[in-house]
Design an enzyme around this catalytic site. Sequence first.
Site, PDB file in Angstrom:
ATOM      1  N   ASP A  44       0.819  -1.213   0.000  1.00  0.00           N
ATOM      2  CA  ASP A  44       0.000   0.000   0.000  1.00  0.00           C
ATOM      3  C   ASP A  44       0.856   1.269   0.000  1.00  0.00           C
ATOM      4  O   ASP A  44       0.394   2.347   0.391  1.00  0.00           O
ATOM      5  CB  ASP A  44      -0.954   0.003   1.204  1.00  0.00           C
ATOM      6  CG  ASP A  44      -0.216  -0.081   2.529  1.00  0.00           C
ATOM      7  OD1 ASP A  44       1.004  -0.310   2.512  1.00  0.00           O
ATOM      8  OD2 ASP A  44      -0.876   0.093   3.575  1.00  0.00           O
ATOM      9  N   HIS A 237      23.389   6.764 -20.332  1.00  0.00           N
ATOM     10  CA  HIS A 237      22.356   6.857 -19.311  1.00  0.00           C
ATOM     11  C   HIS A 237      22.723   6.005 -18.095  1.00  0.00           C
ATOM     12  O   HIS A 237      21.904   5.256 -17.565  1.00  0.00           O
ATOM     13  CB  HIS A 237      20.995   6.446 -19.880  1.00  0.00           C
ATOM     14  CG  HIS A 237      20.456   7.442 -20.854  1.00  0.00           C
ATOM     15  ND1 HIS A 237      19.455   7.143 -21.755  1.00  0.00           N
ATOM     16  CD2 HIS A 237      20.779   8.733 -21.084  1.00  0.00           C
ATOM     17  CE1 HIS A 237      19.191   8.213 -22.496  1.00  0.00           C
ATOM     18  NE2 HIS A 237      19.983   9.179 -22.100  1.00  0.00           N
ATOM     19  N   ASP A 254      25.296  14.450 -14.775  1.00  0.00           N
ATOM     20  CA  ASP A 254      24.161  14.956 -15.549  1.00  0.00           C
ATOM     21  C   ASP A 254      22.971  14.948 -14.599  1.00  0.00           C
ATOM     22  O   ASP A 254      22.424  13.893 -14.278  1.00  0.00           O
ATOM     23  CB  ASP A 254      23.912  14.043 -16.757  1.00  0.00           C
ATOM     24  CG  ASP A 254      22.871  14.604 -17.724  1.00  0.00           C
ATOM     25  OD1 ASP A 254      22.038  15.422 -17.294  1.00  0.00           O
ATOM     26  OD2 ASP A 254      22.884  14.202 -18.907  1.00  0.00           O
ATOM     27  N   ASP A 265      18.378  20.963 -16.464  1.00  0.00           N
ATOM     28  CA  ASP A 265      19.138  19.844 -17.049  1.00  0.00           C
ATOM     29  C   ASP A 265      20.556  20.332 -17.336  1.00  0.00           C
ATOM     30  O   ASP A 265      20.768  21.089 -18.285  1.00  0.00           O
ATOM     31  CB  ASP A 265      18.440  19.368 -18.326  1.00  0.00           C
ATOM     32  CG  ASP A 265      19.053  18.096 -18.890  1.00  0.00           C
ATOM     33  OD1 ASP A 265      20.004  17.569 -18.298  1.00  0.00           O
ATOM     34  OD2 ASP A 265      18.572  17.634 -19.941  1.00  0.00           O
ATOM     35  N   HIS A 344      24.889  10.760 -29.896  1.00  0.00           N
ATOM     36  CA  HIS A 344      23.580  11.368 -29.629  1.00  0.00           C
ATOM     37  C   HIS A 344      23.498  12.729 -30.309  1.00  0.00           C
ATOM     38  O   HIS A 344      24.458  13.188 -30.948  1.00  0.00           O
ATOM     39  CB  HIS A 344      23.330  11.490 -28.123  1.00  0.00           C
ATOM     40  CG  HIS A 344      24.354  12.300 -27.384  1.00  0.00           C
ATOM     41  ND1 HIS A 344      24.387  13.680 -27.389  1.00  0.00           N
ATOM     42  CD2 HIS A 344      25.385  11.911 -26.587  1.00  0.00           C
ATOM     43  CE1 HIS A 344      25.382  14.101 -26.632  1.00  0.00           C
ATOM     44  NE2 HIS A 344      26.007  13.046 -26.145  1.00  0.00           N
ATOM     45  N   HIS A 348      17.878  18.916 -26.854  1.00  0.00           N
ATOM     46  CA  HIS A 348      16.449  18.610 -26.921  1.00  0.00           C
ATOM     47  C   HIS A 348      15.667  19.760 -26.306  1.00  0.00           C
ATOM     48  O   HIS A 348      16.192  20.568 -25.536  1.00  0.00           O
ATOM     49  CB  HIS A 348      16.148  17.301 -26.188  1.00  0.00           C
ATOM     50  CG  HIS A 348      16.700  17.242 -24.785  1.00  0.00           C
ATOM     51  ND1 HIS A 348      16.075  17.843 -23.710  1.00  0.00           N
ATOM     52  CD2 HIS A 348      17.835  16.669 -24.294  1.00  0.00           C
ATOM     53  CE1 HIS A 348      16.795  17.633 -22.615  1.00  0.00           C
ATOM     54  NE2 HIS A 348      17.865  16.935 -22.939  1.00  0.00           N
ATOM     55  N   HIS A 355      12.726  15.917 -21.534  1.00  0.00           N
ATOM     56  CA  HIS A 355      12.735  15.792 -22.995  1.00  0.00           C
ATOM     57  C   HIS A 355      11.359  16.277 -23.435  1.00  0.00           C
ATOM     58  O   HIS A 355      10.422  15.486 -23.570  1.00  0.00           O
ATOM     59  CB  HIS A 355      12.997  14.354 -23.433  1.00  0.00           C
ATOM     60  CG  HIS A 355      14.415  13.932 -23.229  1.00  0.00           C
ATOM     61  ND1 HIS A 355      14.872  12.677 -23.554  1.00  0.00           N
ATOM     62  CD2 HIS A 355      15.490  14.590 -22.742  1.00  0.00           C
ATOM     63  CE1 HIS A 355      16.158  12.577 -23.269  1.00  0.00           C
ATOM     64  NE2 HIS A 355      16.559  13.733 -22.775  1.00  0.00           N
ATOM     65  N   GLU A 387      24.255  20.076 -25.560  1.00  0.00           N
ATOM     66  CA  GLU A 387      25.040  19.113 -24.784  1.00  0.00           C
ATOM     67  C   GLU A 387      25.931  18.230 -25.656  1.00  0.00           C
ATOM     68  O   GLU A 387      25.749  17.006 -25.700  1.00  0.00           O
ATOM     69  CB  GLU A 387      24.110  18.246 -23.941  1.00  0.00           C
ATOM     70  CG  GLU A 387      22.920  17.652 -24.695  1.00  0.00           C
ATOM     71  CD  GLU A 387      22.034  16.812 -23.796  1.00  0.00           C
ATOM     72  OE1 GLU A 387      22.544  15.872 -23.164  1.00  0.00           O
ATOM     73  OE2 GLU A 387      20.829  17.113 -23.716  1.00  0.00           O
ATOM     74  N   TYR A 391      32.921  10.386 -26.064  1.00  0.00           N
ATOM     75  CA  TYR A 391      32.973   9.224 -25.185  1.00  0.00           C
ATOM     76  C   TYR A 391      33.933   8.212 -25.803  1.00  0.00           C
ATOM     77  O   TYR A 391      33.604   7.571 -26.809  1.00  0.00           O
ATOM     78  CB  TYR A 391      31.577   8.626 -25.016  1.00  0.00           C
ATOM     79  CG  TYR A 391      30.523   9.688 -24.750  1.00  0.00           C
ATOM     80  CD1 TYR A 391      30.272  10.149 -23.464  1.00  0.00           C
ATOM     81  CD2 TYR A 391      29.817  10.261 -25.811  1.00  0.00           C
ATOM     82  CE1 TYR A 391      29.333  11.153 -23.235  1.00  0.00           C
ATOM     83  CE2 TYR A 391      28.877  11.256 -25.595  1.00  0.00           C
ATOM     84  CZ  TYR A 391      28.642  11.698 -24.306  1.00  0.00           C
ATOM     85  OH  TYR A 391      27.710  12.692 -24.096  1.00  0.00           O
ATOM     86  N   ARG A 408      30.944  15.294 -21.307  1.00  0.00           N
ATOM     87  CA  ARG A 408      29.773  15.988 -21.835  1.00  0.00           C
ATOM     88  C   ARG A 408      29.622  17.306 -21.080  1.00  0.00           C
ATOM     89  O   ARG A 408      29.840  17.357 -19.861  1.00  0.00           O
ATOM     90  CB  ARG A 408      28.505  15.136 -21.690  1.00  0.00           C
ATOM     91  CG  ARG A 408      27.256  15.810 -22.263  1.00  0.00           C
ATOM     92  CD  ARG A 408      26.099  14.821 -22.469  1.00  0.00           C
ATOM     93  NE  ARG A 408      25.554  14.265 -21.242  1.00  0.00           N
ATOM     94  CZ  ARG A 408      25.738  12.997 -20.845  1.00  0.00           C
ATOM     95  NH1 ARG A 408      26.470  12.164 -21.577  1.00  0.00           N
ATOM     96  NH2 ARG A 408      25.195  12.547 -19.721  1.00  0.00           N
TER      97      ARG A 408
END
Length: 440
Positions: A44, A237, A254, A265, A344, A348, A355, A387, A391, A408
């Site tokens: 609950d 991520h 991040d 962000d 990437h 955004h 996002h 951004e 990497y 980044r």
Amino acid sequence: MDLSYTSQIPTTEFIERRQNLLSQMKENTAAIIFSAQEQVRNNDCHYPFRQDSYFWYLTGFNEPDSALLLIKANGATQSILFLRPSDPLMETWHGRRLGLQNAPQKLSIDNAYSIDDFSTQFFKLTKNLTALYHKNMQQVWGDKLLAESKAEFSEICCWSPILDEMRLFKSANEIALMQQAGQISALAHIRAMKQTRPNRTEAEIEGEILHEFSRFGAKFASYNSIVAGGDNACILHYTENDQALKDGELLLIDAGCEFAMYAGDITRTFPINGKFTQPQREIYEIVLAAQKKAIELLIPGNSIQQANDAAVRIKVEGLIRLGILQGDIDELIEKQAHRQFYMHGLGHWLGLDVHDVGSYSKDCCNGDRNSKIRDRELKAGMVLTVEPGLYISPNSQVPEQYKGIGVRIEDDLLITEYGNKILTSAVPKEIEEIEKLMAE
């Protein structure tokens, strides 16, 4: 249930948003937008409640199990809210409810009904209408209520293209809240830099960030924070945040807060011991130069695609200079050789969602907000992130000194009539400024 968010934006603005949506609807139609529901964590106990962004955008109402019905017919409009009725016993256990009697005056709507009566009332209110604006699968519980109502329409339209376009352009009130979200997020990153040292853990630094969010009135993060030491930064991520921080490595953070429903962000990358090594400095300077060039180009009349193309060129030039890529710059870009190190996009939209909604392509009515070609013309009132990153996986075929370095740098940018404004500039990103701050 916490209703305090309703004071952050004037009720008149929510009224204007509803009228804007109604003005774009066809005659003799209705629109239905459902709230979020509480989600069970275990037994609950529930996860912290977070309102559906579309529902919030039109109501400013922070309770679950609710629905907004807008009707446009016979030259007039109506706004009707379905919500939970007052219940003293339940409110003793779980918090206050606005209730049916208070809702019209508090939220400036025309009428209110119990959500328990949705099926019956919805059928009565819409039986002579020809079309319904509804986004299927946005809230599954709402889809079930609609099916139970037995209401029939000759046409079902999706309200998402209309509302996405509205949400893309921020009002002065929204911008003020996003500035605050950016500032609080920046303070959290500054605290993280000051508190980072070898042998602390990623989790400890995440705790420092969340502490700063809470201290300045942001109860929640706007997304799961990434606190990635060493080559964890090469996982885009990464959210485990459970490793020890090692001397001589970088830490990529991040993280952004949610303030009054609006997202911040920010990403910063800095040395755990306070001093960049030469290889770390070389990669970092490429990313910083790419970000600065992108920010220079993210102005009214230009597009994200233009800025990204310029950032890619700077990064490819830099990678050639370091011997990480070999060949002609134009051929490498054409073959997208950089994608193994920059996989990437440049950024955004940002707003109620981290996002955020809105199309990126020229054909802004096609509903494809995730288009890979981000060539839409930028205009004042848009807010986006910028951004760029690099990497270098430990498994990459590159000079040894660059393996495992992930960098980044991310800021939040408001497009203005005269150019742009960085909403997150309070947190340093120049190498000398970072090293000086960490030395303190």
